[in-house]
Design a protein around this motif. Structure first.
Motif, mmCIF file in Angstrom:
data_model
loop_
_atom_site.group_PDB
_atom_site.id
_atom_site.type_symbol
_atom_site.label_atom_id
_atom_site.label_comp_id
_atom_site.label_asym_id
_atom_site.label_seq_id
_atom_site.Cartn_x
_atom_site.Cartn_y
_atom_site.Cartn_z
ATOM 1 N N LEU A 1 -6.030 -4.197 -2.569
ATOM 2 C CA LEU A 1 -5.418 -3.516 -3.801
ATOM 3 C C LEU A 1 -5.946 -3.821 -5.196
ATOM 4 O O LEU A 1 -6.009 -3.024 -5.875
ATOM 5 N N LYS A 2 -6.391 -5.138 -5.380
ATOM 6 C CA LYS A 2 -6.761 -5.644 -6.435
ATOM 7 C C LYS A 2 -8.104 -4.756 -6.821
ATOM 8 O O LYS A 2 -8.479 -4.712 -8.193
ATOM 9 N N GLU A 3 -8.903 -4.211 -6.034
ATOM 10 C CA GLU A 3 -10.166 -3.510 -6.252
ATOM 11 C C GLU A 3 -9.942 -2.288 -6.957
ATOM 12 O O GLU A 3 -10.716 -1.706 -7.663
ATOM 13 N N LEU A 4 -8.482 -1.616 -6.968
ATOM 14 C CA LEU A 4 -8.291 -0.427 -7.559
ATOM 15 C C LEU A 4 -8.484 -0.720 -9.078
ATOM 16 O O LEU A 4 -8.982 0.316 -9.824
ATOM 17 N N LYS A 5 -8.155 -1.854 -9.568
ATOM 18 C CA LYS A 5 -8.414 -2.186 -11.121
ATOM 19 C C LYS A 5 -9.681 -2.017 -11.411
ATOM 20 O O LYS A 5 -9.953 -2.092 -12.886
ATOM 21 N N LEU A 6 -10.736 -2.246 -10.710
ATOM 22 C CA LEU A 6 -12.095 -2.215 -11.105
ATOM 23 C C LEU A 6 -12.630 -0.765 -11.348
ATOM 24 O O LEU A 6 -13.742 -0.638 -11.907
ATOM 25 N N LEU A 7 -11.830 0.431 -10.765
ATOM 26 C CA LEU A 7 -12.114 1.578 -10.993
ATOM 27 C C LEU A 7 -11.542 2.258 -12.406
ATOM 28 O O LEU A 7 -10.622 2.855 -12.454
ATOM 29 N N SER A 8 -12.480 2.115 -13.268
ATOM 30 C CA SER A 8 -12.157 2.387 -14.657
ATOM 31 C C SER A 8 -11.937 3.811 -14.997
ATOM 32 O O SER A 8 -11.261 4.209 -16.065
ATOM 33 N N ASN A 9 -12.584 4.730 -14.183
ATOM 34 C CA ASN A 9 -12.375 6.064 -14.286
ATOM 35 C C ASN A 9 -10.996 6.867 -13.656
ATOM 36 O O ASN A 9 -11.010 7.923 -13.558
ATOM 37 N N LEU A 10 -10.492 5.894 -12.755
ATOM 38 C CA LEU A 10 -9.449 6.614 -12.034
ATOM 39 C C LEU A 10 -8.398 6.862 -13.021
ATOM 40 O O LEU A 10 -7.831 6.438 -13.762
ATOM 41 N N SER A 11 -7.897 8.356 -12.570
ATOM 42 C CA SER A 11 -6.995 8.923 -13.253
ATOM 43 C C SER A 11 -5.751 9.482 -12.443
ATOM 44 O O SER A 11 -4.643 9.968 -12.740
ATOM 45 N N SER A 12 -6.036 9.706 -11.193
ATOM 46 C CA SER A 12 -5.167 10.160 -10.186
ATOM 47 C C SER A 12 -5.062 9.343 -8.749
ATOM 48 O O SER A 12 -6.141 9.455 -8.318
ATOM 49 N N VAL A 13 -3.789 8.979 -8.393
ATOM 50 C CA VAL A 13 -3.652 8.420 -7.322
ATOM 51 C C VAL A 13 -2.418 8.771 -6.570
ATOM 52 O O VAL A 13 -1.384 8.883 -7.148
ATOM 53 N N GLU A 14 -2.592 8.851 -5.202
ATOM 54 C CA GLU A 14 -1.335 8.809 -4.092
ATOM 55 C C GLU A 14 -1.495 7.869 -3.375
ATOM 56 O O GLU A 14 -2.585 7.726 -2.553
ATOM 57 N N LEU A 15 -0.466 7.029 -3.123
ATOM 58 C CA LEU A 15 -0.807 5.923 -2.524
ATOM 59 C C LEU A 15 0.713 5.278 -1.968
ATOM 60 O O LEU A 15 1.692 5.581 -2.504
ATOM 61 N N ASP A 16 0.578 4.853 -0.871
ATOM 62 C CA ASP A 16 1.909 4.041 -0.391
ATOM 63 C C ASP A 16 1.551 2.659 -0.072
ATOM 64 O O ASP A 16 0.669 2.172 0.628
ATOM 65 N N VAL A 17 2.194 1.689 -0.594
ATOM 66 C CA VAL A 17 2.248 0.208 -0.145
ATOM 67 C C VAL A 17 3.665 -0.185 0.404
ATOM 68 O O VAL A 17 4.497 -0.408 -0.466
ATOM 69 N N ARG A 18 3.570 -0.332 1.791
ATOM 70 C CA ARG A 18 4.775 -0.433 2.331
ATOM 71 C C ARG A 18 5.469 -1.806 2.205
ATOM 72 O O ARG A 18 6.614 -2.245 2.514
ATOM 73 N N ASP A 19 4.657 -3.065 2.004
ATOM 74 C CA ASP A 19 4.879 -4.321 1.666
ATOM 75 C C ASP A 19 4.943 -4.348 0.309
ATOM 76 O O ASP A 19 3.926 -4.972 -0.206
ATOM 77 N N ASN A 20 6.101 -4.560 -0.240
ATOM 78 C CA ASN A 20 5.963 -4.682 -1.749
ATOM 79 C C ASN A 20 5.313 -6.406 -2.068
ATOM 80 O O ASN A 20 5.272 -6.640 -3.194
#
Length: 506
Positions: free
Chosen positions: A389-408
């Motif tokens: 999940l931490k890898e998502l933060k490296l994507l500086s161009n990310l503007s649209s996300v649909e995501l389920d994280v079942r274990d908070n």
């Protein structure tokens, strides 16, 4: 009604009229009465019809539209700012002109008037969008249409972001609905096209742009090698068996940029893509085979690949498609996102929605997709790990996300590097109670662009919400250890819905 900043006028009225029109040559029914036609024409053309120098020309043009709303809307809007009589006389000549030879035997006079309404669209961008829309089935979502057009040099504007390109396409669809060339679908984010309009569009596409569909004669046209060499697009829907009637060597299509085929139960030869060097968009819906044809790696210019609803397990060969920008594997059978996917460094949109067997995201794959702007992975039973999940933060161009994280418990702080424009994110075990279709994706008539569902068990988990801005719908629920018990959730056991705590932006 205002949608996305553009007004859709006469949609209900046009739908009522068009539903009376058949797709056969008996096309005289369902036209507007003279007074009703004039009222529509006057509203579309505006004050210009009062220009003294035009005399009776507006009335004459309106009469030649033969009461067809599609023609009236498009011609009137095209002439809206034309006050010189020569423009109106030119339109009148075209409306009165006999059908060209290429339409004899297929289109009657009224069909030609609809073709003329296409010619009067203001620019090539609208015309191309209209023609590609005619290759889609009714009630296709604009989001799916987006995947078909975004890499086809249809949308104007250099270096558009995916967000800008979506906004551009939404405006074009609005304009086509305004011109009555497209209709509303069942839902607000869908579109449809009347059978008669589609027949005209497909004919124009074939004659002017060498677009092949199942309407083309198999013996006379599909087996004509010279015609296929000029072919720019192929679109085959449903139970079409054309491909099975051709040999791989017959599909010599050096100019082909777009290939769409649905319900792909037919056996696709390994060498199928051998002579399609310019192919940019490949969409094989419901492809039923365990792996992709080996010749796929020859598509060096491929930018969009859609394999939705497919039984594909092995997608490793996709790593060879270095120019790929859009990859959609919705509802497919893949079990993991393999290491090879990290080679797709030009990828801007990745859609893995509702892949019910996808459980594993290999480390250091997401972090390599540095150009990624849209990431849709909702509805997948992924066992997320904090480091992934931490890898998502490296994507500086990310503007649209649909995501389920079942274990908070694996949710890191500051999940994204910047504020998202669109998101549908669930944190917690919402799926256990509501399943795949439990989320509220629409509120009233408007699609929700920013939706957040959170199961919280402590104040600490709520503190993580500070990174989400301008939420359209926020759903908060607290579950006890007893899965049948829900506390302070606004959850109605009778209706089986979670109700929003906030209806306005928060």
């Amino acid at each position: 009604m205002d949608r996305g900043g553009c007004k859709l006028m006469f949609t209900t009225r046009n739908l009522d009229v068009l539903e009376k029109m058949g797709s056969t040559n008996n096309f005289q029914m369902g036209v507007l009465e003279e007074e009703e036609a004039w009222n529509l024409f006057r509203k579309m053309a505006g004050d210009v019809i009062q220009t003294h120098e035009l005399n009776s020309l507006p009335n004459d043009v309106c009469k030649e539209c033969a009461g067809l709303p599609i023609v009236i809307c498009t011609i009137a809007k095209a002439l809206k700012n034309k006050s010189h009589p020569s423009d109106w006389k030119a339109a009148l000549r075209e409306l009165r002109a006999p059908s060209p030879t290429k339409f004899i035997g297929f289109l009657e006079k009224e069909y030609m008037k609809m073709a003329l309404s296409y010619n009067y669209l203001r620019d090539e961008e609208l015309k191309k969008t209209f023609l590609i829309s005619s290759l889609m089935e009714n009630n296709t979502s604009i989001s799916d249409l987006f995947k078909h057009v975004v890499c086809l040099d249809i949308l104007e504007g250099a270096n558009l972001t995916m967000e800008d390109a979506r906004d551009r396409l939404n405006k074009l669809v609005c304009d086509l609905k305004d011109a009555s060339l497209l209709l509303d679908g069942f839902r607000s984010e869908q579109f449809a096209m009347h059978d008669a309009i589609r027949a005209v569009a497909i004919t124009i596409a074939y004659v002017d742009h060498h677009v092949f569909t199942s309407k083309n004669d198999i013996e006379r046209e599909w087996k004509d090698k010279d015609k296929l060499k000029k072919c720019t697009k192929i679109s085959l829907h449903g139970s079409s068996t054309i491909i099975s009637q051709l040999q791989p060597k017959d599909l010599d299509c050096p100019a082909l940029e777009y290939f769409y085929m649905s319900s792909c139960y037919l056996k696709i030869p390994e060498e199928f893509f051998r002579v399609m060097p310019k192919l940019k968009v490949l969409n094989l819906v419901q492809l039923h085979r365990s792996s992709l044809p080996s010749s796929l790696h020859l598509l060096k210019n491929l930018q969009t690949l859609c394999l939705d609803d497919s039984t594909i397990y092995d997608v490793a060969i996709i790593e060879k498609l270095k120019k790929l920008k859009v990859l959609s594997l919705k509802h497919s059978f893949i079990k993991e996102l393999p290491e090879e996917m990290g080679q797709l460094t030009e990828l801007k949109l990745l859609d893995l929605s509702n892949c019910k067997q996808l459980q594993v995201i290999v480390p250091n794959v997401i972090s390599k997709l540095l150009q990624l702007e849209e990431f849709h992975i909702k509805g997948c039973p992924i066992q997320w790990k904090v480091d992934i999940l931490k890898e998502l933060k490296l994507l500086s161009n990310l503007s649209s996300v649909e995501l389920d994280v079942r274990d908070n418990k694996v949710l890191p702080k500051n999940l994204f590097s910047k504020e998202l424009k669109r998101y549908k994110i669930s944190i917690g075990d919402f799926w256990k109670i509501f399943g795949e279709y439990g989320e509220l994706e629409h509120y009233g008539e408007h699609e929700l662009l920013r939706m957040l569902e959170v199961q919280f068990n402590s104040i600490k988990s709520l503190e993580e919400l500070h990174g989400f801005k301008n939420v359209d719908l926020l759903q908060l629920t607290e579950f006890s250890e007893d899965e049948n018990y829900v506390e302070n959730s606004n959850f109605d056991l009778q209706s089986n819905e979670i109700m929003p705590l906030f209806k306005e932006n928060v």
